[in-house]
Design an enzyme around this catalytic site. Structure first.
Site, PDB file in Angstrom:
ATOM      1  NE  ARG A  43      -3.852  -2.273   2.286  1.00 27.72           N
ATOM      2  CZ  ARG A  43      -3.841  -3.607   2.106  1.00 27.72           C
ATOM      3  NH1 ARG A  43      -2.692  -4.251   1.955  1.00 27.72           N
ATOM      4  NH2 ARG A  43      -4.978  -4.285   2.065  1.00 27.72           N
ATOM      5  N   GLY A 111      -0.949 -12.206  -4.805  1.00 26.11           N
ATOM      6  CA  GLY A 111      -2.361 -11.892  -4.971  1.00 26.11           C
ATOM      7  C   GLY A 111      -2.649 -10.462  -4.543  1.00 26.11           C
ATOM      8  NE  ARG A 139      -4.355 -16.413  -4.340  1.00 27.47           N
ATOM      9  CZ  ARG A 139      -3.819 -15.638  -3.409  1.00 27.47           C
ATOM     10  NH1 ARG A 139      -2.568 -15.252  -3.515  1.00 27.47           N
ATOM     11  NH2 ARG A 139      -4.542 -15.239  -2.394  1.00 27.47           N
ATOM     12  CB  SER A 185     -11.667 -10.038   0.696  1.00 24.91           C
ATOM     13  OG  SER A 185     -10.591  -9.622  -0.128  1.00 24.91           O
ATOM     14  CD  GLN A 187      -5.694 -10.007  -1.447  1.00 28.13           C
ATOM     15  OE1 GLN A 187      -6.331 -10.702  -2.224  1.00 28.13           O
ATOM     16  NE2 GLN A 187      -4.514 -10.356  -0.981  1.00 28.13           N
ATOM     17  CG  ASP A 338      -2.371 -14.145   5.216  1.00 36.21           C
ATOM     18  OD1 ASP A 338      -3.113 -14.785   4.430  1.00 36.21           O
ATOM     19  OD2 ASP A 338      -2.096 -12.947   5.055  1.00 36.21           O
ATOM     20  CE  LYS A 365      -6.452 -16.049   2.141  1.00 35.13           C
ATOM     21  NZ  LYS A 365      -6.600 -14.611   1.885  1.00 35.13           N
ATOM     22  NE  ARG A 369      -1.469 -20.047   2.591  1.00 36.47           N
ATOM     23  CZ  ARG A 369      -1.256 -18.745   2.702  1.00 36.47           C
ATOM     24  NH1 ARG A 369      -2.058 -18.010   3.449  1.00 36.47           N
ATOM     25  NH2 ARG A 369      -0.249 -18.173   2.083  1.00 36.47           N
TER      26      ARG A 369
HETATM   27  C1  S3P Z   1      -4.252  -9.022   2.355  1.00 39.34           C
HETATM   28  C2  S3P Z   1      -5.495  -9.515   2.593  1.00 39.34           C
HETATM   29  C3  S3P Z   1      -5.773 -10.935   2.831  1.00 39.34           C
HETATM   30  C4  S3P Z   1      -4.500 -11.718   3.135  1.00 39.34           C
HETATM   31  C5  S3P Z   1      -3.371 -11.343   2.220  1.00 39.34           C
HETATM   32  C6  S3P Z   1      -3.042  -9.869   2.370  1.00 39.34           C
HETATM   33  C7  S3P Z   1      -4.077  -7.580   2.106  1.00 39.34           C
HETATM   34  O1  S3P Z   1      -6.385 -11.485   1.684  1.00 39.34           O
HETATM   35  O2  S3P Z   1      -4.740 -13.106   3.044  1.00 39.34           O
HETATM   36  O3  S3P Z   1      -2.202 -12.095   2.517  1.00 39.34           O
HETATM   37  O4  S3P Z   1      -2.934  -7.071   2.170  1.00 39.34           O
HETATM   38  O5  S3P Z   1      -5.090  -6.912   1.839  1.00 39.34           O
HETATM   39  P1  S3P Z   1      -7.972 -11.373   1.419  1.00 39.34           P
HETATM   40  O6  S3P Z   1      -8.291  -9.978   1.069  1.00 39.34           O
HETATM   41  O7  S3P Z   1      -8.232 -12.303   0.262  1.00 39.34           O
HETATM   42  O8  S3P Z   1      -8.611 -11.832   2.690  1.00 39.34           O
END
Ligand code: S3P
Length: 456
Positions: A43, A111, A139, A185, A187, A338, A365, A369
């Site tokens: 970020r 990801g 993914r 999420s 993300q 995680d 993931k 996992r």
């Molecule tokens: C993350 C969000 C998580 C996490 C990933 C990092 C992030 O994923 O598993 O390692 O930095 O926003 P999800 O948004 O799929 O939960």
């Protein structure tokens, strides 16, 4: 030092898989500071790209995942310079002024990098191709593309099932939307907010379970107008006013709790251990593992709580302890998503059953996992069951046999989890490939060896 001094993906993947084994090592002793938080590092670079002027970052994680994001920021027009160890300068172009990348953006194993950057591109009138390694290509990306399409972006091409490689054409005038994330999420939330930055109105994201809040906090730090309200029992509603002028603001990245998790559990299960893990971020939305280990009877003292770079941090003194099995509620998953692989390792050393509930997201993931953890524990002589989305681990009360070899499926956290298991099991524990550890914790082996871990 430029990015070219870091291993390229070709170098990482062309080299033969690097088998590694961990063996019973006696007590772990000493102090370590884990590398910078991966989520915050991605970020920091991205908000640097989106502000005009120089953003100085201290403590950036120099792992492969984050270096991919740095390279993508360059491809979109920022100047990104490494000034020294963990010290980086991003000279950004600002919202609305990104360049169309000439080559596909290769996010390797990441990801987070790919999905957050899809949000950035989705909110700009540029087209970019998103790709990555064999793990990233498996993914699901529809969860990100769906809201971006609602905002006006277009998916020009994608691999089957909405997977990378994906050619994304961003919206020239992104429509501000109200979006409820279908799964907890950060993300998805972040991709929508990042696209909303270039939208002429208010973008709102509703999440029924709160996920990590680094994007919101950092946007506020850079001067955006953003509000966060509670929503329902565990959720949040986040609203962002579009087209802010982001002002570069210095950033200091705290140590990653998801990396600290490995020495934390290793010292808990290796008899006689006594270590201090320094400067670990204790943001409550990332602290689920700490809470769970304490419930299990871990001996972890939280020392010198303080604020660093706008985040709560503390030093953690961890001493070996006998653990007992617990029932971990599904609602805790977003705060430790995680950390389940390493928690399952702790559960293997506990007495009694541990039930980890609501792990559906673990299947998508860096690897599946849920399957990888169950297979690895079986290799180590620990019985597990998967019932629906729950994993049940039959703890061995401190006596784990070990002795097997674990398939890591290009997953750094599976690799580190089973190496930690091997530090306290009777027989050494091997993993088929250690290369991916460099995505999040490049100094893992050396740091753990300094505490007394033995690898071969
Ligand atoms: C993350 C969000 C998580 C996490 C990933 C990092 C992030 O994923 O598993 O390692 O930095 O926003 P999800 O948004 O799929 O939960």
């Amino acid at each position: 030092m430029s990015l070219s001094h870091f291993p390229s993906e070709a170098a990482l993947l062309e080299a033969a898989p690097n088998r590694l084994a961990a063996q019973a090592s006696g007590p772990l002793r000493g102090r370590l500071k884990p590398p910078g938080d991966k989520s915050i590092s991605h970020r920091a670079l991205i908000l640097g790209l989106l502000s005009v002027g120089e953003t100085l970052i201290d403590g950036l994680l120099e792992g492969d995942d984050v270096l991919r994001t740095a390279a993508a920021c360059r491809a979109l027009g920022a100047e990104v310079v490494r000034l020294g160890e963990g010290r980086w300068r991003v000279s950004g172009c600002g919202i609305g002024s990104l360049l169309a990348p000439r080559e596909p953006l290769d996010f390797g194993n990441s990801g987070t990098g790919a999905r957050l950057m899809m949000g950035v591109v989705g909110g700009h009138a540029i087209t970019a191709c998103f790709d990555g390694d064999a793990s990233l290509r498996k993914r699901p990306m529809r969860r990100i593309l769906d809201p971006l399409v609602q905002m006006g972006a277009e998916v020009l091409s994608e691999a089957e099932g909405g997977r990378c490689p994906i050619l994304l054409k961003g919206a020239s005038e992104p429509v501000p939307i109200l979006y409820e994330t279908p799964v907890a999420s950060a993300q998805i939330k972040s991709a929508v907010l990042l696209a909303g930055l270039n939208s002429p109105g208010r973008t709102t994201v509703v999440e029924t379970e709160a996920s990590r809040d680094h994007t919101e906090k950092m946007l506020a730090h850079f001067g955006a107008t953003i509000s966060v309200e509670p929503f329902g029992t565990h959720g949040r509603k986040i609203s962002l006013e579009g087209r802010p002028e982001l002002r570069p603001a210095p950033l200091s990245v705290p140590a990653d709790p998801s990396s600290a998790a490995f020495p934390m559990v290793a010292a808990t299960i290796a008899p006689g251990s006594d270590i201090v893990i320094e400067g670990v971020m204790t943001n409550p939305l990332r602290a689920g593992l700490l809470a769970t280990l304490l419930e299990m009877g871990a001996d972890i003292e939280i020392l010198d709580r303080r604020i660093e770079g706008g985040e709560e941090v503390a030093d953690l003194r961890v001493r070996a302890a006998a653990l007992k099995g617990v029932d971990v509620p599904a609602a805790r998953a977003p705060s430790m998503i995680d950390e389940y692989p390493i928690l399952a390792v702790a559960a293997a050393f506990a007495s009694g059953l541990t039930r980890l509930r609501g792990l559906h997201e673990l299947r998508v993931k860096e690897s599946d996992r849920l399957a990888a953890v169950a297979a690895g524990l079986r290799e180590a002589g620990v019985a597990t069951q998967i019932i629906g989305d729950d994993l049940i681990v039959e703890g061995r009360g401190g006596e784990v046999e070990g002795g097997g070899s674990v398939e890591t499926h290009l997953d750094h956290r599976i690799a580190m989890s089973f190496l930690c298991l091997g530090l306290a099991s009777r027989q050494p524990m091997a993993i088929d490939d250690s290369r991916m550890i460099a995505t999040s914790f490049p100094t893992f082996k050396a740091d753990m060896e300094r505490l007394g871990a033995r690898f071969a």
